[in-house]
Scaffold this motif. Structure first.
Motif, short mmCIF file in Angstrom:
data_model
loop_
_atom_site.label_atom_id
_atom_site.label_comp_id
_atom_site.label_asym_id
_atom_site.label_seq_id
_atom_site.Cartn_x
_atom_site.Cartn_y
_atom_site.Cartn_z
N UNK A 58 -2.46 -3.91 -6.95
CA UNK A 58 -3.37 -4.42 -5.91
C UNK A 58 -3.46 -3.39 -4.79
N UNK A 59 -4.70 -3.05 -4.43
CA UNK A 59 -4.96 -1.97 -3.47
C UNK A 59 -5.88 -2.50 -2.36
N UNK A 60 -5.54 -2.19 -1.08
CA UNK A 60 -6.39 -2.57 0.06
C UNK A 60 -6.91 -1.29 0.71
N UNK A 61 -8.21 -0.98 0.55
CA UNK A 61 -8.76 0.23 1.18
C UNK A 61 -9.04 -0.02 2.67
N UNK A 62 -8.77 1.01 3.47
CA UNK A 62 -8.99 0.87 4.91
C UNK A 62 -10.18 1.67 5.42
N UNK A 63 -10.85 2.40 4.53
CA UNK A 63 -12.06 3.12 4.93
C UNK A 63 -13.00 3.22 3.74
N UNK A 64 -14.27 3.44 4.10
CA UNK A 64 -15.29 3.54 3.07
C UNK A 64 -15.17 4.90 2.37
N UNK A 65 -15.78 4.96 1.16
CA UNK A 65 -15.81 6.24 0.46
C UNK A 65 -15.60 6.09 -1.04
N UNK A 66 -15.53 7.27 -1.69
CA UNK A 66 -15.32 7.34 -3.13
C UNK A 66 -13.81 7.43 -3.43
N UNK A 67 -13.36 6.64 -4.39
CA UNK A 67 -11.95 6.61 -4.79
C UNK A 67 -11.85 6.81 -6.31
N UNK A 68 -10.67 7.25 -6.70
CA UNK A 68 -10.35 7.30 -8.14
C UNK A 68 -8.99 6.65 -8.36
N UNK A 69 -8.87 5.92 -9.47
CA UNK A 69 -7.59 5.32 -9.85
C UNK A 69 -7.21 5.84 -11.24
N UNK A 70 -5.97 6.23 -11.39
CA UNK A 70 -5.46 6.71 -12.69
C UNK A 70 -4.24 5.87 -13.08
N UNK A 71 -4.24 5.40 -14.33
CA UNK A 71 -3.09 4.68 -14.86
C UNK A 71 -2.55 5.45 -16.07
N UNK A 72 -1.23 5.70 -16.06
CA UNK A 72 -0.54 6.35 -17.17
C UNK A 72 0.28 5.30 -17.92
N UNK A 73 0.30 5.39 -19.23
CA UNK A 73 1.03 4.40 -20.04
C UNK A 73 1.96 5.11 -21.02
N UNK A 74 3.09 4.49 -21.28
CA UNK A 74 4.02 4.98 -22.30
C UNK A 74 4.97 3.85 -22.69
N UNK A 75 5.55 3.96 -23.90
CA UNK A 75 6.55 2.99 -24.34
C UNK A 75 7.83 3.15 -23.52
N UNK A 76 8.62 2.09 -23.45
CA UNK A 76 9.82 2.10 -22.60
C UNK A 76 10.81 3.17 -23.04
N UNK A 77 10.90 3.45 -24.33
CA UNK A 77 11.89 4.42 -24.81
C UNK A 77 11.29 5.82 -24.99
#
Length: 669
Positions: free
Chosen positions: A634-653
């Motif tokens: 959950x993200x709360x932006x405090x100013x207008x503009x262009x954003x990017x979000x990146x999510x990385x995934x991997x197994x626990x081991x």
């Protein structure tokens, strides 16, 4: 004292269907008649009517409490009976009585230090088992009462051993309800002896696979473990293979030199450091010994000035050969220096008698040369018309079976005006010669095993020379043509997981007569070994993750060798498929300043997947959530503009930085 008494020749408690001998004791001198009866469950049954016999045999059919009654009377008496006696008898249900039926061992021959399983077959319910050992008259408790009907034992002493088994019902107050024993002899283990230790690889060359075969004399070869240690010239040790069931050991040397290989063997159950060991000395060379097989010219001496004369060298051995051609005549000397071409074209400008010599060495050799050959050549003023060999077309390959034919077709500058002769040598000995004819095709069938060379000679039909031109062709003859593996092709997913079917196809030379077998090892442990088959395809379905090693062996179906060729395939089977197809969903369509935005990540594959989130705000990536099982941010932006979000995934081991990722762009208004 009663006039008569009943005697039961068995304990008063026994099992159903067990015969009971009922005997009447007459305490009077009077002769009597006897009648036998039994009572059970309020019902009386006649066992035997009146008669003179004072005994009878009776078998109870069901379990329970019985009353045995005997009437006695005088033969002249009119009464039902004159005397009466009785006895109580109880029978038990055999299936519910705690009783040992059998004691069994899991092996026919008991060997010291090898695990032994003793199993007890018993009738009854809620049974407890107790095991004792008796040796040399001394009794030792091995396992006190428990519900386990087996005992795992590792014998440590040679000799006779007696195992006593006691069983009882869980509620029994007796020491035991039933007791039996089994006796056996513990044998000393057969000694594992190394019978033969040899390199299968003919030439031991740097950076090429070397295979050593360890043959042991032992009845249970599948229980033998092999360890291999290399010792170099400085007496430094390197373990090539820890104790393993693999008796065909392959490795490579990165440096030439003299080495020793120490091989230790032992039974897998042996407590010794090793049961036997042997050492083999070997020398590793940078390349196979360089040897010139033939040095020939495409024309015969003599030749005229300004003639083109081509020399050709056929060698074996070496990795990168170089050749130095030298020409000598009456103090004149010319040399090419070491070059890589195995042919040299010479155009003489003066008449005379020449010596042409070729020196050969590997490019890495520091000496002057490793082998040389020379020939004499006469150059004259005018040239006679002589035949030339342009090409030789060969059918049959370089390896053929004894009895099969090999064929050569000779192309010359003037086939109609030339004559052709052929000479066959086996192991450098002439065994066949065909005189000059106009036959341009020569067929030959070897009759024995060996290394063959075929000399092809051509001359003009008017020539007086032995030949105007000649050349050599070589082949090897075998009783059975070796079936060598060229490559192994696998058909599988890029990242196989347990349950995936993996198909292997072996490409073998001389495939029609080839048979193959394969071994499967998982993390170094042998789990499957096939028999030889003519089917070049096989498949496996991994049941667990790990490093898989498939060793494929091939040989001719008629060969008595263990194998003639070997290749290996290594691959990793993951416990689960890698993470892929990462998706990111947002809970709101329009993103606004100071309003929370929740991003939910999902993916396919993997196991116990962890997620890591980054936010790019103003051109700089910031880590906002370390790897964890939480798949949302959950993200709360405090100013207008262009954003990017990146999510990385991997197994626990998984130790890699990530297995898959996804980047999304969004605008905050």
């Amino acid at each position: 004292m009663n006039k008569i008494e009943v005697i039961l020749e068995k304990d008063n408690i026994d099992y159903e269907n067990s015969p009971v001998n009922i005997i009447v004791k007459n305490n009077e001198d009077e002769e009597l008649l006897y009648k036998f009866l039994c009572g059970h469950g309020g019902k009386w049954t006649t066992i035997k009517e009146y008669g003179k016999e004072s005994c009878c045999i009776w078998s109870p059919k069901v379990s329970g409490e019985y009353t045995i009654m005997v009437y006695g009377k005088s033969p002249s008496s009119s009464k039902s009976f004159d005397y009466c006696c009785r006895a109580e008898y109880i029978t038990k249900d055999l299936s519910k009585v705690v009783r040992i039926k059998d004691i069994s061992l899991n092996r026919d021959k008991v060997i010291i230090d090898e695990p032994l399983a003793i199993t007890v077959d018993c009738t009854g319910e809620e049974i407890l088992y107790r095991f004792l050992k008796v040796k040399d008259g001394e009794e030792t408790l091995l396992k006190d009462y428990s519900s386990e009907n087996y005992l795992n034992l590792i014998p440590k002493d040679v000799g006779d051993i007696k195992i006593v088994v006691q069983v009882k019902n869980k509620g029994s107050i007796s020491m035991y309800d039933s007791e039996e024993s089994i006796e056996f002899y513990v044998w000393r283990r057969e000694a594992v002896k190394i019978q033969n230790l040899m390199f299968i690889t003919k030439d031991l060359i740097v950076d090429e696979e070397m295979i050593i075969d360890v043959d042991v004399q032992y009845s249970e070869k599948k229980n033998v473990l092999y360890k291999c240690i290399k010792i170099d010239e400085e007496n430094k040790l390197e373990v090539i293979q820890e104790f393993s069931s693999k008796n065909v050991i392959s490795f490579k040397e990165s440096k030439a030199g003299k080495y020793k290989l120490l091989v230790a063997v032992k039974d897998m159950y042996s407590g010794n450091e090793y049961d036997d060991r042997a050492i083999i000395n070997y020398e590793v060379k940078n390349y196979k010994t360089v040897r010139i097989e033939s040095f020939i010219a495409d024309v015969i001496s003599p030749k005229a000035v300004e003639s083109d004369i081509n020399f050709r060298v056929i060698c074996e051995g070496g990795k990168s050969l170089t050749y130095n051609y030298k020409i000598f005549k009456d103090g004149y000397e010319y040399e090419t220096g070491f070059i890589k071409e195995d042919t040299y074209r010479w155009k003489p400008t003066e008449i005379g008698e020449y010596k042409i010599r070729v020196y050969v060495k590997d490019q890495s050799y520091s000496g002057e040369y490793e082998d040389y050959k020379e020939m004499e050549f006469v150059i004259e003023e005018h040239e006679k018309r002589e035949a030339k060999i342009l090409d030789i077309l060969k059918t049959g390959g370089k390896e053929i079976k004894v009895g099969n034919y090999i064929q050569y077709k000779v192309m010359s500058d003037n086939n109609k005006g030339n004559l052709f002769a052929y000479r066959v040598l086996c192991n450098n000995e002439v065994i066949f010669e065909k005189p000059y004819r106009n036959d341009t095709i020569f067929r030959y069938s070897p009759e024995k095993v060996g290394r063959y060379s075929v000399e092809i000679m051509v001359k003009n039909k008017f020539s007086d020379n032995e030949y105007d031109a000649h050349d050599f062709c070589y082949f090897d003859a075998y009783l059975f043509v070796p079936c060598k593996i060229d490559k192994i092709i696998s058909y599988c997913n890029e990242t196989p997981v347990p349950g995936d079917k993996i198909v292997f196809e072996t490409i073998v030379f001389n495939s029609k007569e080839a048979v193959i077998k394969y071994d499967i090892r998982i993390n170094g442990f042998l789990v499957e070994e096939s028999e030889y088959t003519s089917n070049k395809k096989f498949s496996i379905t991994p049941k667990c993750g790990g490093i898989y090693n498939i060793d494929v062996y091939s040989k001719n179906e008629n060969s008595n060798e263990r194998f003639e060729s070997k290749k290996s395939v290594y691959f990793k089977v993951r416990d689960v498929s890698p993470v892929y197809n990462v998706e990111v969903q947002c809970d709101v369509e329009e993103k606004r300043v100071n309003c929370p935005i929740t991003f939910n990540a999902s993916c396919e594959g993997g196991k116990s997947v962890n997620y890591q989130f980054y936010i790019d705000e103003g051109g700089e990536w910031k880590l906002v959530q370390e790897y964890c099982r939480k798949s949302y941010y959950t993200f709360i932006p405090f100013k207008r503009g262009q954003y990017r979000l990146m999510v990385l995934c991997r197994s626990a081991n998984e130790v890699k930085a990530y297995e898959d990722y996804r980047i999304i762009e969004f605008e905050v208004k």
